[in-house]
Design an enzyme around this catalytic site. Sequence first.
Site, mmCIF file in Angstrom:
data_model
loop_
_atom_site.group_PDB
_atom_site.id
_atom_site.type_symbol
_atom_site.label_atom_id
_atom_site.label_comp_id
_atom_site.label_asym_id
_atom_site.label_seq_id
_atom_site.Cartn_x
_atom_site.Cartn_y
_atom_site.Cartn_z
ATOM 1 N N PRO A 194 59.228 62.828 -70.290
ATOM 2 C CG PRO A 194 60.196 60.738 -70.061
ATOM 3 C CD PRO A 194 59.593 61.630 -71.067
ATOM 4 N N GLY A 196 63.986 66.484 -69.127
ATOM 5 C CA GLY A 196 65.272 66.422 -69.802
ATOM 6 C C GLY A 196 65.254 65.849 -71.195
ATOM 7 N N GLY A 198 63.960 67.318 -73.894
ATOM 8 C CA GLY A 198 64.110 68.336 -74.936
ATOM 9 C C GLY A 198 62.836 69.051 -75.322
ATOM 10 C CE LYS A 199 58.593 68.181 -71.091
ATOM 11 N NZ LYS A 199 59.688 67.315 -70.610
ATOM 12 C CB THR A 200 62.333 73.890 -72.794
ATOM 13 O OG1 THR A 200 61.459 73.531 -71.719
ATOM 14 C CG2 THR A 200 62.480 75.392 -72.824
ATOM 15 C CD GLU A 416 79.233 46.314 -54.306
ATOM 16 O OE1 GLU A 416 78.690 46.106 -55.418
ATOM 17 O OE2 GLU A 416 78.650 46.889 -53.367
ATOM 18 C CG ASP A 491 71.593 45.503 -52.491
ATOM 19 O OD1 ASP A 491 71.565 46.392 -53.363
ATOM 20 O OD2 ASP A 491 72.647 45.070 -51.990
#
Length: 604
Positions: A194, A196, A198-200, A416, A491
């Site tokens: 996915p 973000g 950390g592939k790069t 809430e 919701d």
Amino acid sequence: MNPFYKNLALWMVIGLIVILLFNLFQAKESTRDEVVFSDFLKKVEAGEVREVTLRGNAVSGKLATGESFRTMTADYPDLVKTLKDRGVRISVKPADGNPSYFAIFLQWVPMLLFIGVWVFFMRQMQGGGAKALSFGKARARLISEKQNKITFQDVAGVEEAKEELGEIIEFLKDPPRFQKLGGKIPKGVLLVGPPGTGKTLLAKAIAGEANVPFFCISGSDFVEMFVGVGASRVRDLFEQGKKHAPCIIFMDEIDAVGRHRGAGLGGGHDEREQTLNQLLVEMDGFETNEGVILIAATNRPDVLDPALLRPGRFDRQVVVARPDVKGREEILRVHTRRIPLAPNVDLKVLARGTPGFSGADLANLVNEAALLAARQDKKTVEMIDFENAKDKVLMGVERRSMIISESEKKTIAYHEAGHALVADLLPGADPLHKVTIIPRGRALGLTQQLPTDDKYNYSKEYLVNRITILLGGRAAEEVVFQQQTTGAGDDLEKATEMARKMVCEWGMSDKMGPLTFGKSEEHIFLGREMSRPKDYSEDTAILIDSEIKRIVTDCASRARQMLECNLEKLHALARALLERESLDGEEIARILRARPFQEAPAPA
């Protein structure tokens, strides 16, 4: 281009312009002094000539008015006698057999300067990959050890991926160690995960660890408006790799050129497919690229061409998933190394409170906490700063300036409180983390739950409870105010979508049975809205709709019954929200445990 060469070219152009202007003015001056020979004789006869200088066939001198003149004469033997009779002062000088060196210089320097400037700019245009005449060259950037300071010590939470890639680095450093048993070096490694995760960053760490040349390029750098440019750049990229073998080529966002072939609406033979075909040939064609390893990254492996994913091209697919609790703690330690932390900061607690966060999310969390602490002129970053930063990342920025009437504020508080009370009463639901009626982001209020552990599999009971919690806010408005508002729109959308997936994808409906309905095939160029073809009959569609409606309405009735049985708790929670505006998990527990509660009805 080097600034020295830019300045040199500028001064050469300025010099050329000055010399051309000098020659132009000199030519104008010479044409202005020129006199026709017949007019010259008339002026001599009239006594208007005061002195002359004879230099071969050239005659120059001054008139009686003081003006200079020049002319050319033919063989005129009586010229000297005529001048003498008229009392003209005569000077004789030898004729120049050869022009002066300065005259030659003035004549040829402009042309030489023009040729030099032209050659210089032609070389510059042909030299670099980004110049006008070299758009067929690959725009890969060669990263040296001095340029990259990132190593595997800066990467955390992806130990399996680091192990896989570390093995490739070891192979490049010591090939005989792996080849003695007949092993071959992988030709390609595909990093899948996915956004973000950390592939790069992993690729940068490989460049920092490996003592081999490392080329970095993006998938979008290949395709241009010119036909054939992408394929030409792929060829040039691998030619550069062969010259520097053994080496590593990293291609980020490979899905820009690696999508399925033949998926276009108007025919498949386009520029992108030519680029992909050339990439397939270079990775595993007739010509071998020994010692050239291609590492690519993508978050869309489902759209890649199958020929690109087969062994022999991408031999390994390394999954870079979202980190677990231990991985998140290690990532937080990496990002907080250069940040002064207060003694009350517990990274384990932060890791447990951030399920589903990627490495980029955690880096953003640490940065936001540091900014919040700096805004308050603190010397260290405290735990409260991390908590506020987490709320900001998860729920959005507080909008305290938003003016809300008392009646609306009361409605939001009960809404809430309904979510929170149903979540507290249901067994197996995620613990409450925070409830607030302060507008954050696009929401007027928020109820946040955080799971104690990372979840990878969900039961039917958990999903039914989740739908019930989503409908608890609307149920509270109906119980207390006997009204329905638009605040429950999001919701209802989430509850309906979850119920649809339970029926159509996960087989969690006793009436429909363990079947899936509607193939989830996303067409590459048609978009998501056309990605679910209808592969069932109209009667089945009616049954699906009725089953989805039954699940949602049963959960809504269940939530209403729970709130009616615990109305005193609902009022207490809403009053506390109106007073304090925000409640954390411990405060909610103290308010609810102070009063007896009724058992929740069993799910349908």
